[in-house]
Scaffold this motif. Sequence first.
Motif, short mmCIF file in Angstrom:
data_model
loop_
_atom_site.label_atom_id
_atom_site.label_comp_id
_atom_site.label_asym_id
_atom_site.label_seq_id
_atom_site.Cartn_x
_atom_site.Cartn_y
_atom_site.Cartn_z
N ASP A 133 -11.64 -6.91 12.21
CA ASP A 133 -10.69 -6.59 13.34
C ASP A 133 -10.68 -5.39 13.57
O ASP A 133 -10.07 -4.85 13.02
CB ASP A 133 -9.36 -7.61 13.29
CG ASP A 133 -8.45 -7.60 14.40
OD1 ASP A 133 -8.95 -6.80 15.11
OD2 ASP A 133 -7.76 -8.60 14.52
N VAL A 134 -11.21 -4.84 14.76
CA VAL A 134 -11.24 -3.35 14.99
C VAL A 134 -9.58 -2.92 15.43
O VAL A 134 -9.10 -2.17 15.05
CB VAL A 134 -11.84 -3.00 16.23
CG1 VAL A 134 -11.74 -1.57 16.64
CG2 VAL A 134 -13.40 -3.50 15.98
N GLN A 135 -8.91 -3.75 15.95
CA GLN A 135 -7.53 -3.57 16.19
C GLN A 135 -6.82 -3.47 15.25
O GLN A 135 -5.79 -2.52 14.98
CB GLN A 135 -6.92 -4.63 17.25
CG GLN A 135 -7.52 -4.63 18.68
CD GLN A 135 -6.88 -5.68 19.55
OE1 GLN A 135 -6.45 -6.70 19.29
NE2 GLN A 135 -6.90 -5.31 20.86
N ARG A 136 -6.86 -4.39 14.20
CA ARG A 136 -6.13 -4.54 12.90
C ARG A 136 -6.36 -3.12 12.32
O ARG A 136 -5.71 -2.41 11.61
CB ARG A 136 -6.46 -5.73 11.85
CG ARG A 136 -6.19 -5.53 10.63
CD ARG A 136 -6.47 -6.74 9.87
NE ARG A 136 -5.38 -7.78 10.26
CZ ARG A 136 -5.46 -9.01 10.04
NH1 ARG A 136 -6.79 -9.52 9.54
NH2 ARG A 136 -4.69 -9.88 10.21
N ALA A 137 -7.82 -2.68 12.21
CA ALA A 137 -8.23 -1.49 11.44
C ALA A 137 -7.30 -0.27 11.98
O ALA A 137 -6.93 0.45 11.10
CB ALA A 137 -9.52 -1.26 11.55
N PHE A 138 -7.33 -0.12 13.16
CA PHE A 138 -6.67 1.05 13.68
C PHE A 138 -5.06 0.85 13.50
O PHE A 138 -4.34 1.70 13.17
CB PHE A 138 -6.85 1.11 15.12
CG PHE A 138 -8.43 2.00 15.44
CD1 PHE A 138 -8.20 3.44 15.46
CD2 PHE A 138 -9.31 1.40 15.87
CE1 PHE A 138 -9.33 3.95 15.61
CE2 PHE A 138 -10.63 1.84 15.84
CZ PHE A 138 -10.49 3.29 15.95
N ARG A 139 -4.67 -0.38 13.69
CA ARG A 139 -3.03 -0.53 13.42
C ARG A 139 -2.66 -0.29 12.07
O ARG A 139 -1.38 0.46 11.71
CB ARG A 139 -3.03 -1.94 13.90
CG ARG A 139 -1.46 -2.24 14.04
CD ARG A 139 -1.38 -3.85 14.60
NE ARG A 139 -1.92 -5.04 13.73
CZ ARG A 139 -2.87 -5.50 14.34
NH1 ARG A 139 -3.27 -5.42 15.52
NH2 ARG A 139 -3.45 -6.48 13.56
N VAL A 140 -3.46 -0.78 11.21
CA VAL A 140 -3.02 -0.62 9.65
C VAL A 140 -3.29 0.80 9.52
O VAL A 140 -2.46 1.56 8.54
CB VAL A 140 -4.19 -1.60 8.72
CG1 VAL A 140 -3.85 -1.23 7.35
CG2 VAL A 140 -3.64 -3.09 9.08
N SER A 141 -4.49 1.40 9.73
CA SER A 141 -4.62 2.91 9.67
C SER A 141 -3.39 3.75 10.09
O SER A 141 -3.06 4.70 9.17
CB SER A 141 -5.94 3.41 10.06
OG SER A 141 -7.12 2.65 9.49
N ARG A 142 -2.90 3.43 11.25
CA ARG A 142 -1.84 4.40 11.74
C ARG A 142 -0.73 4.19 10.68
O ARG A 142 0.33 5.05 10.63
CB ARG A 142 -1.67 4.03 13.01
CG ARG A 142 -2.54 4.58 14.17
CD ARG A 142 -2.91 5.80 13.93
NE ARG A 142 -1.65 6.72 14.25
CZ ARG A 142 -1.35 7.18 15.52
NH1 ARG A 142 -2.00 6.70 16.53
NH2 ARG A 142 -0.27 7.80 15.72
N ARG A 143 -0.58 3.00 10.24
CA ARG A 143 0.70 2.68 9.24
C ARG A 143 0.70 3.17 7.92
O ARG A 143 1.81 3.23 7.32
CB ARG A 143 1.02 1.32 9.27
CG ARG A 143 1.31 0.65 10.76
CD ARG A 143 1.52 -0.99 10.63
NE ARG A 143 2.64 -1.24 9.91
CZ ARG A 143 3.06 -2.53 9.50
NH1 ARG A 143 1.98 -3.50 9.93
NH2 ARG A 143 3.95 -2.89 8.75
N ALA B 114 0.71 -1.33 -0.03
CA ALA B 114 0.01 0.02 -0.02
C ALA B 114 0.95 1.20 0.03
O ALA B 114 0.49 2.38 -0.72
CB ALA B 114 -0.91 0.07 1.25
N ASN B 115 1.91 1.36 0.60
CA ASN B 115 2.77 2.29 0.98
C ASN B 115 3.85 2.61 -0.18
O ASN B 115 4.55 3.60 -0.36
CB ASN B 115 3.57 2.52 2.17
CG ASN B 115 2.72 2.62 3.28
OD1 ASN B 115 1.64 3.43 3.33
ND2 ASN B 115 3.02 2.23 4.41
N ASP B 116 3.93 1.71 -1.05
CA ASP B 116 4.96 1.59 -2.04
C ASP B 116 4.37 2.11 -3.38
O ASP B 116 3.90 1.65 -4.12
CB ASP B 116 5.15 0.03 -2.41
CG ASP B 116 6.36 0.08 -3.56
OD1 ASP B 116 7.11 1.02 -3.85
OD2 ASP B 116 6.50 -1.13 -4.22
N THR B 117 4.31 3.51 -3.16
CA THR B 117 3.75 4.44 -4.22
C THR B 117 4.16 5.76 -3.86
O THR B 117 4.58 6.22 -2.84
CB THR B 117 2.26 4.29 -4.20
OG1 THR B 117 1.79 5.12 -5.13
CG2 THR B 117 1.58 4.78 -2.84
#
Length: 501
Positions: free
Chosen positions: A437-447, A422-425
């Motif tokens: 997974d709410v924790q994954r949603a926030f974890r990924v969003s911050r990254r 996702a960030n490789d752009t």
Amino acid sequence: MTLTVQPHRESLGLKAGQLFIDGQWTDGRGGQTWTHQHPATGEEVGGFVSGTAADVDDAVAAARAAFDGWATSRARTRIDVLLRFAALLREHADELRGLQALDNSVPLSFGGIYATSVEAAADVFTHHAGWVDKVGGQTLPPYQGGDHLAMTFREPVGVVAAILPWNAPFLLFAQKVAPALAAGCTVVLKPSEYATFAVLRMVRLLTEAGLPPGVLNVVTGPGDPVGEAMITHPGVDKVSFTGSRTVGKRIVEASAGTLKRVSLELGGKSPALVFADAPNVAIAAATVVGAVTMGLSGQACVANTRALVHRDVYDEFLGAAQGMAAAVTYGDPFEPSVISSPLINGRQLERVLGYIEKGKQEGARLVTGGERLGGDLANGNFVAPTIFADVDNSATIAREEIFGPVLAVVPFGDEDEAVELANDTEYGLGAGVFTADVQRAFRVSRRLRVGTIGINGFQVEPHLPFGGFKESGLGREGGQSAYEAYTELKSVLMPLTEEMM
């Protein structure tokens, strides 16, 4: 039957467009006109004045002359104008949607979707009317002691050059003009030559709302010479632009001469990360494909044009995506059954078809679409919804903004790989995250290195900042940050005694 929009043109009473300078409609100095061809039919819909650098001079002079009066006007005055205009937008929503359909062929069925609606524009003006009497400076305690006041003030930045794209004229007119007027700035506006008629009607409504002459001026025409004259003009204090990265970089270069303030929204290659535990993979696929194919036909900066899909649900996602693509309908934008638009012009049509060929050449698997639509649609710039699977993230169709109905689907194995892809752009405008997974949603969003993220869906909110990281632009539109972007901070030190500080 050959497609035509001429009856709608006549029913809307479309007239030739003029420049709007210092409160007057005028044909300007150059005598040149632009004829607009409808993207769905190839017909000549109407014309308007194509401005010159001299017209931009006149518009900037009018804005400069009006600045002091508007900048020092009472808060009540600005609030009343913005709220009256918001009410007029809602009152004339049907007419404006019809004019937009003549401009860029966005179908009426999609013109009611909030992000492209007149209602969204009205809400933006209502929102910024609320900031007029609430954003101010501070009174600070003296840092060094002594009997004096340390104060800050927010004052309008000055004359603003606002340059609009063609794809969302209602919302982007509001996102630029509302905070500028609320802050006390005056504006010189250039609508896209491919979406002018709806903007000119909004300007008439804004004058009906009581905006004084010279506070908003409009110079129509193409980027060269109109846009170029605006971004290089020494009398312009700030440029606000939404459009291509190439033009954005040119604006940054041009701003250096006078150190103009700049706000830029320059597009994206936004990823949707679909995890194996997505609440509903079929709905995730429909959401992503719908954003790329419905309404604007992929001609939206924040659309998730890269789908990063976990291998465990990859085939399920592709099957649902194909079904969604097959449901997209094209044709007369005034017909309720039509839900998507053509590409804006022949140049963009050839560009998108070129990207599709590039995708094939580089080894991506074409799942559906890939061709220009013919038959009754042959005179328009229609491209079928196109989905590529098994796309390498280094492929051209995964790297470059296509601005058409083309989705690149990339598989991934775990969360770290998804974030890395996702960030490789070079872009960083938006993203979608589909997970239960709410924790994954926030974890990924911050990254994720992007400006706006939708969790299991996406919507536009007038009070949220919108803009991008990296080469997706500079600054934000929406909310308090947008209002503040049209101001300068001033510090004032005032002794309360005759002793020196």
